[in-house]
Write a protein that holds these residues in place. Structure first.
Motif, PDB file in Angstrom:
ATOM      1  N   MET A 226      16.118   1.410   2.467  1.00 61.11           N
ATOM      2  CA  MET A 226      17.248   2.239   2.789  1.00 61.11           C
ATOM      3  C   MET A 226      17.143   2.765   4.220  1.00 61.11           C
ATOM      4  O   MET A 226      18.156   2.925   4.888  1.00 61.11           O
ATOM      5  N   GLU A 227      15.922   3.005   4.670  1.00 61.63           N
ATOM      6  CA  GLU A 227      15.743   3.480   6.047  1.00 61.63           C
ATOM      7  C   GLU A 227      16.280   2.461   7.042  1.00 61.63           C
ATOM      8  O   GLU A 227      16.911   2.822   8.032  1.00 61.63           O
ATOM      9  N   ARG A 228      16.044   1.198   6.787  1.00 63.96           N
ATOM     10  CA  ARG A 228      16.513   0.146   7.693  1.00 63.96           C
ATOM     11  C   ARG A 228      18.041   0.108   7.725  1.00 63.96           C
ATOM     12  O   ARG A 228      18.642  -0.049   8.785  1.00 63.96           O
ATOM     13  N   VAL A 229      18.679   0.300   6.574  1.00 61.47           N
ATOM     14  CA  VAL A 229      20.145   0.336   6.513  1.00 61.47           C
ATOM     15  C   VAL A 229      20.656   1.505   7.344  1.00 61.47           C
ATOM     16  O   VAL A 229      21.619   1.364   8.110  1.00 61.47           O
ATOM     17  N   ARG A 230      20.009   2.646   7.224  1.00 61.14           N
ATOM     18  CA  ARG A 230      20.420   3.822   7.992  1.00 61.14           C
ATOM     19  C   ARG A 230      20.269   3.585   9.486  1.00 61.14           C
ATOM     20  O   ARG A 230      21.136   3.956  10.279  1.00 61.14           O
TER      21      ARG A 230
ATOM     22  N   ARG B 131      15.210  13.162  10.848  1.00 59.87           N
ATOM     23  CA  ARG B 131      15.840  12.537  12.015  1.00 59.87           C
ATOM     24  C   ARG B 131      15.286  13.119  13.315  1.00 59.87           C
ATOM     25  O   ARG B 131      15.119  12.415  14.296  1.00 59.87           O
ATOM     26  N   GLY B 132      14.993  14.428  13.327  1.00 58.55           N
ATOM     27  CA  GLY B 132      14.404  15.057  14.504  1.00 58.55           C
ATOM     28  C   GLY B 132      13.027  14.499  14.815  1.00 58.55           C
ATOM     29  O   GLY B 132      12.693  14.226  15.977  1.00 58.55           O
ATOM     30  N   LYS B 133      12.226  14.300  13.777  1.00 58.51           N
ATOM     31  CA  LYS B 133      10.891  13.722  13.969  1.00 58.51           C
ATOM     32  C   LYS B 133      11.001  12.292  14.471  1.00 58.51           C
ATOM     33  O   LYS B 133      10.237  11.871  15.344  1.00 58.51           O
ATOM     34  N   LEU B 134      11.939  11.539  13.932  1.00 57.28           N
ATOM     35  CA  LEU B 134      12.143  10.159  14.376  1.00 57.28           C
ATOM     36  C   LEU B 134      12.557  10.128  15.846  1.00 57.28           C
ATOM     37  O   LEU B 134      12.021   9.349  16.635  1.00 57.28           O
TER      38      LEU B 134
ATOM     39  N   ALA C 190       9.565  11.004  18.032  1.00 53.92           N
ATOM     40  CA  ALA C 190       8.616   9.898  18.100  1.00 53.92           C
ATOM     41  C   ALA C 190       9.121   8.804  19.039  1.00 53.92           C
ATOM     42  O   ALA C 190       8.355   8.241  19.824  1.00 53.92           O
ATOM     43  N   GLN C 191      10.422   8.528  18.996  1.00 48.49           N
ATOM     44  CA  GLN C 191      10.991   7.516  19.877  1.00 48.49           C
ATOM     45  C   GLN C 191      10.982   7.985  21.327  1.00 48.49           C
ATOM     46  O   GLN C 191      10.767   7.192  22.236  1.00 48.49           O
ATOM     47  N   SER C 192      11.196   9.278  21.555  1.00 49.97           N
ATOM     48  CA  SER C 192      11.181   9.830  22.909  1.00 49.97           C
ATOM     49  C   SER C 192       9.781   9.761  23.508  1.00 49.97           C
ATOM     50  O   SER C 192       9.619   9.403  24.678  1.00 49.97           O
ATOM     51  N   VAL C 193       8.778  10.086  22.703  1.00 50.77           N
ATOM     52  CA  VAL C 193       7.393  10.058  23.174  1.00 50.77           C
ATOM     53  C   VAL C 193       6.978   8.615  23.445  1.00 50.77           C
ATOM     54  O   VAL C 193       6.312   8.323  24.431  1.00 50.77           O
ATOM     55  N   LYS C 194       7.410   7.720  22.585  1.00 56.10           N
ATOM     56  CA  LYS C 194       7.070   6.300  22.699  1.00 56.10           C
ATOM     57  C   LYS C 194       7.647   5.695  23.989  1.00 56.10           C
ATOM     58  O   LYS C 194       7.007   4.885  24.638  1.00 56.10           O
ATOM     59  N   SER C 195       8.862   6.102  24.351  1.00 54.48           N
ATOM     60  CA  SER C 195       9.502   5.529  25.534  1.00 54.48           C
ATOM     61  C   SER C 195       9.089   6.215  26.835  1.00 54.48           C
ATOM     62  O   SER C 195       9.401   5.736  27.912  1.00 54.48           O
ATOM     63  N   ALA C 196       8.400   7.354  26.731  1.00 56.67           N
ATOM     64  CA  ALA C 196       8.006   8.094  27.950  1.00 56.67           C
ATOM     65  C   ALA C 196       6.747   7.542  28.562  1.00 56.67           C
ATOM     66  O   ALA C 196       6.045   6.767  28.203  1.00 56.67           O
TER      67      ALA C 196
END
Length: 93
Positions: A1-5, A81-84, A87-93
């Motif tokens: 379901m996460e992938r669908v979201r 969603r905030g944690k996600l 995590a994406q912001s830290v990963k791209s920095a």
């Protein structure tokens, strides 16, 4: 379901077809999921409605519990969603 979201958030899907209204185990989470999909322009179609479906709950006493469940689900979803996002912001920095 996460992938669908995630796909819905990316605009990769237009329709989710489900056999019946059991996308999530708890009613509040199901409503949050349908709302999230709709915000992303995704239509949710159910092939089979639950037995005895009349458009509303049959027991008025269940409503306060459902509202509490819905509010808890909203808080948990925002947190997830905030944690996600973080995590994406830290990963791209």
């Amino acid at each position: 379901m996460e992938r669908v979201r995630d796909l819905a958030a990316e605009g990769q899907i237009q329709v989710v077809l489900a056999y019946r209204r059991t996308l999530e185990r708890k009613y509040a989470y199901q409503i949050l999921l349908i709302e999230e999909l709709a915000r992303n322009g995704v239509e949710t179609i159910f092939v089979q409605a639950p037995q005895g479906a009349s458009g509303g709950r049959s027991t008025a006493g269940a409503i306060p519990g459902m509202i509490s469940e819905y509010e808890r689900a909203q808080i948990l979803e925002r947190s997830r969603r905030g944690k996600l996002h973080r995590a994406q912001s830290v990963k791209s920095a």
